[in-house]
Design a protein around this motif. Sequence first.
Motif, PDB file in Angstrom:
ATOM      1  N   LYS A   1       0.851  -1.188   0.000  1.00  0.00           N
ATOM      2  CA  LYS A   1       0.000   0.000   0.000  1.00  0.00           C
ATOM      3  C   LYS A   1       0.881   1.230   0.000  1.00  0.00           C
ATOM      4  N   ASN A   2       0.243   2.391   0.033  1.00  0.00           N
ATOM      5  CA  ASN A   2       1.004   3.634   0.107  1.00  0.00           C
ATOM      6  C   ASN A   2       0.203   4.682   0.854  1.00  0.00           C
ATOM      7  N   ASN A   3       0.871   5.765   1.165  1.00  0.00           N
ATOM      8  CA  ASN A   3       0.254   6.872   1.887  1.00  0.00           C
ATOM      9  C   ASN A   3       0.068   8.102   0.997  1.00  0.00           C
ATOM     10  N   LEU A   4      -0.003   7.898  -0.304  1.00  0.00           N
ATOM     11  CA  LEU A   4      -0.041   9.031  -1.229  1.00  0.00           C
ATOM     12  C   LEU A   4      -1.275   9.914  -1.044  1.00  0.00           C
ATOM     13  N   LYS A   5      -2.424   9.315  -0.869  1.00  0.00           N
ATOM     14  CA  LYS A   5      -3.640  10.126  -0.728  1.00  0.00           C
ATOM     15  C   LYS A   5      -3.535  11.038   0.490  1.00  0.00           C
TER      16      LYS A   5
ATOM     17  N   THR B   1       1.274  11.009 -16.109  1.00  0.00           N
ATOM     18  CA  THR B   1      -0.107  11.407 -16.339  1.00  0.00           C
ATOM     19  C   THR B   1      -0.916  11.277 -15.049  1.00  0.00           C
ATOM     20  N   GLN B   2      -2.039  11.948 -15.016  1.00  0.00           N
ATOM     21  CA  GLN B   2      -2.927  11.854 -13.859  1.00  0.00           C
ATOM     22  C   GLN B   2      -3.425  10.423 -13.716  1.00  0.00           C
ATOM     23  N   GLN B   3      -3.677   9.747 -14.836  1.00  0.00           N
ATOM     24  CA  GLN B   3      -4.157   8.372 -14.786  1.00  0.00           C
ATOM     25  C   GLN B   3      -3.101   7.452 -14.175  1.00  0.00           C
ATOM     26  N   GLN B   4      -1.843   7.624 -14.565  1.00  0.00           N
ATOM     27  CA  GLN B   4      -0.773   6.825 -13.969  1.00  0.00           C
ATOM     28  C   GLN B   4      -0.689   7.071 -12.468  1.00  0.00           C
ATOM     29  N   TYR B   5      -0.760   8.346 -12.076  1.00  0.00           N
ATOM     30  CA  TYR B   5      -0.704   8.672 -10.652  1.00  0.00           C
ATOM     31  C   TYR B   5      -1.862   8.013  -9.906  1.00  0.00           C
ATOM     32  N   SER B   6      -3.041   8.068 -10.496  1.00  0.00           N
ATOM     33  CA  SER B   6      -4.217   7.477  -9.863  1.00  0.00           C
ATOM     34  C   SER B   6      -4.026   5.980  -9.634  1.00  0.00           C
ATOM     35  N   TYR B   7      -3.492   5.268 -10.633  1.00  0.00           N
ATOM     36  CA  TYR B   7      -3.216   3.833 -10.482  1.00  0.00           C
ATOM     37  C   TYR B   7      -2.261   3.576  -9.312  1.00  0.00           C
ATOM     38  N   ILE B   8      -1.230   4.413  -9.212  1.00  0.00           N
ATOM     39  CA  ILE B   8      -0.251   4.250  -8.136  1.00  0.00           C
ATOM     40  C   ILE B   8      -0.898   4.538  -6.787  1.00  0.00           C
ATOM     41  N   GLU B   9      -1.651   5.640  -6.698  1.00  0.00           N
ATOM     42  CA  GLU B   9      -2.269   6.024  -5.429  1.00  0.00           C
ATOM     43  C   GLU B   9      -3.235   4.952  -4.933  1.00  0.00           C
TER      44      GLU B   9
ATOM     45  N   LYS C   1      -3.745  15.626 -10.528  1.00  0.00           N
ATOM     46  CA  LYS C   1      -3.101  16.179 -11.721  1.00  0.00           C
ATOM     47  C   LYS C   1      -1.921  17.063 -11.349  1.00  0.00           C
ATOM     48  N   THR C   2      -2.047  17.847 -10.307  1.00  0.00           N
ATOM     49  CA  THR C   2      -0.958  18.718  -9.866  1.00  0.00           C
ATOM     50  C   THR C   2       0.274  17.891  -9.494  1.00  0.00           C
ATOM     51  N   VAL C   3       0.061  16.825  -8.730  1.00  0.00           N
ATOM     52  CA  VAL C   3       1.180  15.968  -8.329  1.00  0.00           C
ATOM     53  C   VAL C   3       1.762  15.279  -9.562  1.00  0.00           C
ATOM     54  N   ALA C   4       0.893  14.714 -10.394  1.00  0.00           N
ATOM     55  CA  ALA C   4       1.349  13.999 -11.590  1.00  0.00           C
ATOM     56  C   ALA C   4       2.159  14.912 -12.505  1.00  0.00           C
ATOM     57  N   ASP C   5       1.660  16.106 -12.765  1.00  0.00           N
ATOM     58  CA  ASP C   5       2.383  17.055 -13.621  1.00  0.00           C
ATOM     59  C   ASP C   5       3.743  17.412 -13.026  1.00  0.00           C
ATOM     60  N   SER C   6       3.788  17.541 -11.719  1.00  0.00           N
ATOM     61  CA  SER C   6       5.033  17.925 -11.042  1.00  0.00           C
ATOM     62  C   SER C   6       6.122  16.864 -11.148  1.00  0.00           C
ATOM     63  N   ILE C   7       5.710  15.598 -11.258  1.00  0.00           N
ATOM     64  CA  ILE C   7       6.705  14.530 -11.330  1.00  0.00           C
ATOM     65  C   ILE C   7       6.822  13.933 -12.733  1.00  0.00           C
TER      66      ILE C   7
END
Length: 77
Positions: free
Chosen positions: A3-7, A25-33, A16-22
């Motif tokens: 698991k992770n503590n991203l949320k 894509t927002q979709q990739q970030y969502s899968y990870i989160e 999207k802000t986090v995804a753009d910063s790193i």
Amino acid sequence: MIKNNLKKLRGDLNQKTVADSIGITQQQYSYIERSDRMPSLEVALKLSDFFKKPMEEIFFTFKDNKQLSDISQKEVV
């Protein structure tokens, strides 16, 4: 399960802000989160830098004493 503590770390920021910063894509970030996919080492390091937290604080919360080998069952982003 890994698991992770991203949320929690994301707080009031949107995905999207986090995804753009790193640089993903927002979709990739969502899968990870959602722990649907594990990030590559490069993305994990970028998240660690973005949140100013060690990777151990972001990832690797184990449930039911699962082993790191369970990572191989997840698709890497």
